[in-house]
Design a protein around this motif. Structure first.
Motif, PDB file in Angstrom:
ATOM      1  N   ALA B  47       1.223 -10.863  42.300  1.00  0.00           N
ATOM      2  CA  ALA B  47       2.320 -11.289  43.152  1.00  0.00           C
ATOM      3  C   ALA B  47       2.990 -10.054  43.761  1.00  0.00           C
ATOM      4  CB  ALA B  47       3.328 -12.091  42.332  1.00  0.00           C
ATOM      5  N   ASP B  48       3.396 -10.162  45.031  1.00  0.00           N
ATOM      6  CA  ASP B  48       4.054  -9.030  45.686  1.00  0.00           C
ATOM      7  C   ASP B  48       5.275  -8.600  44.883  1.00  0.00           C
ATOM      8  OD1 ASP B  48       2.221  -8.968  47.661  1.00  0.00           O
ATOM      9  OD2 ASP B  48       3.430 -10.015  49.146  1.00  0.00           O
ATOM     10  N   GLY B  49       5.460  -7.305  44.780  1.00  0.00           N
ATOM     11  CA  GLY B  49       6.638  -6.782  44.104  1.00  0.00           C
ATOM     12  C   GLY B  49       6.467  -6.582  42.609  1.00  0.00           C
ATOM     13  N   THR B  50       5.284  -6.852  42.103  1.00  0.00           N
ATOM     14  CA  THR B  50       5.055  -6.588  40.678  1.00  0.00           C
ATOM     15  C   THR B  50       5.209  -5.086  40.424  1.00  0.00           C
ATOM     16  OG1 THR B  50       3.447  -8.390  40.640  1.00  0.00           O
ATOM     17  CG2 THR B  50       3.409  -6.870  38.781  1.00  0.00           C
ATOM     18  N   PRO B  51       6.084  -4.704  39.499  1.00  0.00           N
ATOM     19  CA  PRO B  51       6.291  -3.269  39.293  1.00  0.00           C
ATOM     20  C   PRO B  51       5.129  -2.630  38.534  1.00  0.00           C
ATOM     21  CG  PRO B  51       7.626  -4.531  37.752  1.00  0.00           C
ATOM     22  CD  PRO B  51       6.936  -5.533  38.635  1.00  0.00           C
ATOM     23  N   GLU B  52       4.954  -1.328  38.747  1.00  0.00           N
ATOM     24  CA  GLU B  52       3.864  -0.602  38.097  1.00  0.00           C
ATOM     25  C   GLU B  52       4.002  -0.678  36.576  1.00  0.00           C
ATOM     26  OE1 GLU B  52       2.950   3.138  39.934  1.00  0.00           O
ATOM     27  OE2 GLU B  52       1.866   3.877  38.189  1.00  0.00           O
ATOM     28  N   SER B  53       5.259  -0.760  36.098  1.00  0.00           N
ATOM     29  CA  SER B  53       5.467  -0.801  34.642  1.00  0.00           C
ATOM     30  C   SER B  53       4.830  -2.051  34.038  1.00  0.00           C
ATOM     31  CB  SER B  53       6.965  -0.763  34.338  1.00  0.00           C
ATOM     32  OG  SER B  53       7.611  -1.862  34.954  1.00  0.00           O
ATOM     33  N   GLU B  54       4.859  -3.159  34.800  1.00  0.00           N
ATOM     34  CA  GLU B  54       4.230  -4.389  34.294  1.00  0.00           C
ATOM     35  C   GLU B  54       2.714  -4.205  34.198  1.00  0.00           C
ATOM     36  OE1 GLU B  54       5.982  -7.882  34.665  1.00  0.00           O
ATOM     37  OE2 GLU B  54       4.231  -9.184  34.819  1.00  0.00           O
ATOM     38  N   VAL B  55       2.130  -3.550  35.193  1.00  0.00           N
ATOM     39  CA  VAL B  55       0.688  -3.283  35.137  1.00  0.00           C
ATOM     40  C   VAL B  55       0.385  -2.376  33.941  1.00  0.00           C
ATOM     41  CG1 VAL B  55      -1.308  -2.459  36.427  1.00  0.00           C
ATOM     42  CG2 VAL B  55       0.604  -3.511  37.646  1.00  0.00           C
ATOM     43  N   GLY B  56       1.291  -1.433  33.686  1.00  0.00           N
ATOM     44  CA  GLY B  56       1.119  -0.570  32.518  1.00  0.00           C
ATOM     45  C   GLY B  56       1.084  -1.369  31.233  1.00  0.00           C
ATOM     46  N   ARG B  57       1.938  -2.387  31.138  1.00  0.00           N
ATOM     47  CA  ARG B  57       1.931  -3.227  29.927  1.00  0.00           C
ATOM     48  C   ARG B  57       0.624  -4.007  29.821  1.00  0.00           C
ATOM     49  NH1 ARG B  57       7.172  -4.362  31.174  1.00  0.00           N
ATOM     50  NH2 ARG B  57       6.717  -6.511  31.740  1.00  0.00           N
ATOM     51  N   MET B  58       0.107  -4.488  30.979  1.00  0.00           N
ATOM     52  CA  MET B  58      -1.193  -5.179  30.948  1.00  0.00           C
ATOM     53  C   MET B  58      -2.278  -4.252  30.382  1.00  0.00           C
ATOM     54  SD  MET B  58      -1.341  -7.070  34.641  1.00  0.00           S
ATOM     55  CE  MET B  58       0.016  -8.067  35.249  1.00  0.00           C
ATOM     56  N   CYS B  59      -2.239  -2.985  30.809  1.00  0.00           N
ATOM     57  CA  CYS B  59      -3.239  -2.023  30.338  1.00  0.00           C
ATOM     58  C   CYS B  59      -3.106  -1.805  28.840  1.00  0.00           C
ATOM     59  CB  CYS B  59      -3.080  -0.684  31.066  1.00  0.00           C
ATOM     60  SG  CYS B  59      -3.477  -0.789  32.809  1.00  0.00           S
ATOM     61  N   GLU B  60      -1.863  -1.616  28.381  1.00  0.00           N
ATOM     62  CA  GLU B  60      -1.639  -1.318  26.963  1.00  0.00           C
ATOM     63  C   GLU B  60      -2.046  -2.498  26.087  1.00  0.00           C
ATOM     64  OE1 GLU B  60      -0.361   1.515  25.579  1.00  0.00           O
ATOM     65  OE2 GLU B  60      -0.045   2.580  27.475  1.00  0.00           O
ATOM     66  N   GLN B  61      -1.792  -3.713  26.592  1.00  0.00           N
ATOM     67  CA  GLN B  61      -2.022  -4.891  25.742  1.00  0.00           C
ATOM     68  C   GLN B  61      -3.438  -5.438  25.848  1.00  0.00           C
ATOM     69  OE1 GLN B  61       0.948  -8.054  25.854  1.00  0.00           O
ATOM     70  NE2 GLN B  61       2.529  -6.599  26.426  1.00  0.00           N
ATOM     71  N   LEU B  62      -4.089  -5.248  26.983  1.00  0.00           N
ATOM     72  CA  LEU B  62      -5.381  -5.920  27.154  1.00  0.00           C
ATOM     73  C   LEU B  62      -6.463  -5.060  27.821  1.00  0.00           C
ATOM     74  CD1 LEU B  62      -6.849  -8.758  26.961  1.00  0.00           C
ATOM     75  CD2 LEU B  62      -6.315  -8.977  29.386  1.00  0.00           C
ATOM     76  N   LEU B  63      -6.108  -4.417  28.924  1.00  0.00           N
ATOM     77  CA  LEU B  63      -7.177  -3.871  29.773  1.00  0.00           C
ATOM     78  C   LEU B  63      -7.848  -2.638  29.192  1.00  0.00           C
ATOM     79  CD1 LEU B  63      -5.501  -4.351  33.277  1.00  0.00           C
ATOM     80  CD2 LEU B  63      -6.970  -5.910  32.024  1.00  0.00           C
ATOM     81  N   ALA B  64      -7.078  -1.832  28.454  1.00  0.00           N
ATOM     82  CA  ALA B  64      -7.646  -0.609  27.893  1.00  0.00           C
ATOM     83  C   ALA B  64      -7.454  -0.587  26.387  1.00  0.00           C
ATOM     84  CB  ALA B  64      -6.982   0.614  28.522  1.00  0.00           C
ATOM     85  N   ASN B  65      -8.402  -0.007  25.704  1.00  0.00           N
ATOM     86  CA  ASN B  65      -8.243   0.297  24.283  1.00  0.00           C
ATOM     87  C   ASN B  65      -7.745   1.723  24.209  1.00  0.00           C
ATOM     88  OD1 ASN B  65      -8.484   1.082  21.678  1.00  0.00           O
ATOM     89  ND2 ASN B  65     -10.592   0.386  21.398  1.00  0.00           N
ATOM     90  N   SER B  70      -8.534   5.974  28.370  1.00  0.00           N
ATOM     91  CA  SER B  70      -7.351   6.258  29.181  1.00  0.00           C
ATOM     92  C   SER B  70      -7.428   5.393  30.434  1.00  0.00           C
ATOM     93  CB  SER B  70      -7.306   7.735  29.564  1.00  0.00           C
ATOM     94  OG  SER B  70      -8.462   8.070  30.300  1.00  0.00           O
ATOM     95  N   TYR B  71      -6.280   5.141  31.037  1.00  0.00           N
ATOM     96  CA  TYR B  71      -6.283   4.309  32.238  1.00  0.00           C
ATOM     97  C   TYR B  71      -5.468   4.969  33.336  1.00  0.00           C
ATOM     98  CZ  TYR B  71      -1.746   2.723  30.490  1.00  0.00           C
ATOM     99  OH  TYR B  71      -0.456   2.692  30.031  1.00  0.00           O
ATOM    100  N   ARG B  72      -5.783   4.605  34.559  1.00  0.00           N
ATOM    101  CA  ARG B  72      -5.058   5.109  35.727  1.00  0.00           C
ATOM    102  C   ARG B  72      -4.786   3.926  36.636  1.00  0.00           C
ATOM    103  NH1 ARG B  72      -8.369   9.375  38.907  1.00  0.00           N
ATOM    104  NH2 ARG B  72      -9.641   7.515  39.071  1.00  0.00           N
ATOM    105  N   ILE B  73      -3.544   3.796  37.043  1.00  0.00           N
ATOM    106  CA  ILE B  73      -3.133   2.671  37.899  1.00  0.00           C
ATOM    107  C   ILE B  73      -2.997   3.162  39.329  1.00  0.00           C
ATOM    108  CG2 ILE B  73      -1.288   1.007  38.359  1.00  0.00           C
ATOM    109  CD1 ILE B  73      -0.606   1.203  35.320  1.00  0.00           C
ATOM    110  N   VAL B  74      -3.638   2.469  40.256  1.00  0.00           N
ATOM    111  CA  VAL B  74      -3.520   2.801  41.680  1.00  0.00           C
ATOM    112  C   VAL B  74      -2.965   1.578  42.393  1.00  0.00           C
ATOM    113  CG1 VAL B  74      -4.721   3.625  43.728  1.00  0.00           C
ATOM    114  CG2 VAL B  74      -5.540   4.291  41.453  1.00  0.00           C
ATOM    115  N   MET B  75      -1.712   1.668  42.859  1.00  0.00           N
ATOM    116  CA  MET B  75      -1.109   0.580  43.633  1.00  0.00           C
ATOM    117  C   MET B  75      -1.607   0.720  45.065  1.00  0.00           C
ATOM    118  SD  MET B  75       0.870  -0.496  41.065  1.00  0.00           S
ATOM    119  CE  MET B  75       2.244  -1.540  41.560  1.00  0.00           C
ATOM    120  N   GLU B  76      -2.326  -0.278  45.571  1.00  0.00           N
ATOM    121  CA  GLU B  76      -2.948  -0.129  46.907  1.00  0.00           C
ATOM    122  C   GLU B  76      -2.147  -0.813  48.007  1.00  0.00           C
ATOM    123  OE1 GLU B  76      -6.975  -1.413  46.232  1.00  0.00           O
ATOM    124  OE2 GLU B  76      -7.571   0.563  45.536  1.00  0.00           O
TER     125      GLU B  76
END
Lengths: 76, 76
Positions: B47-65, B70-76
């Motif tokens: 959804a538009d306006g989702t903050p990068e911190s929320e994506v960071g939580r997705m990474c910590e909880q699910l996307l990356a071990n 390690s993970y890198r977030i690119v807001m496009e």
């Protein structure tokens, strides 16, 4: 030199891995996740001066299944 | 909005998939391939306006071990 290759399933090809991630994010309480596509990223450490066309040949021959996957080469 | 997350094995963590690709490229006659690391790329449609911190939580909880990845977030 470093080269990055992103390999993604083409649009229209079913991506069960991405769908599983989308469901799991919803189950974890993350709202507004409309779609997820998962692919591969391959970081190559190549001899300096390797032309992009050579990396393209690597993709065509090994790194991507071009029937269902598209690739993008990023020379870093 | 589109967000890309790259998930790579941390330096020092053995990457058998990357090693297999390196060997295969050599066997196919590509010279000068000094190293290969393979990771995941996850493209999220959020959804538009989702903050990068929320994506960071997705990474910590699910996307990356985060023990080995390690993970890198690119807001496009």
């Amino acid at each position: 030199m470093k080269v990055r290759v992103d390999v993604m399933l083409k649009d229209g090809v079913l991506d069960p891995q991405g769908e599983a991630v989308r469901h799991a994010l919803g189950a974890l309480g993350f709202a507004g996740v409309e779609g997820v596509r998962q692919g591969k990223v391959i970081e190559l450490e190549l001899a300096d001066g390797t032309p992009e066309s050579e990396v393209g040949r690597m993709c065509e021959q090994l790194l991507a299944n071009t029937v269902i996957e598209s690739y993008r080469i990023v020379m870093e």
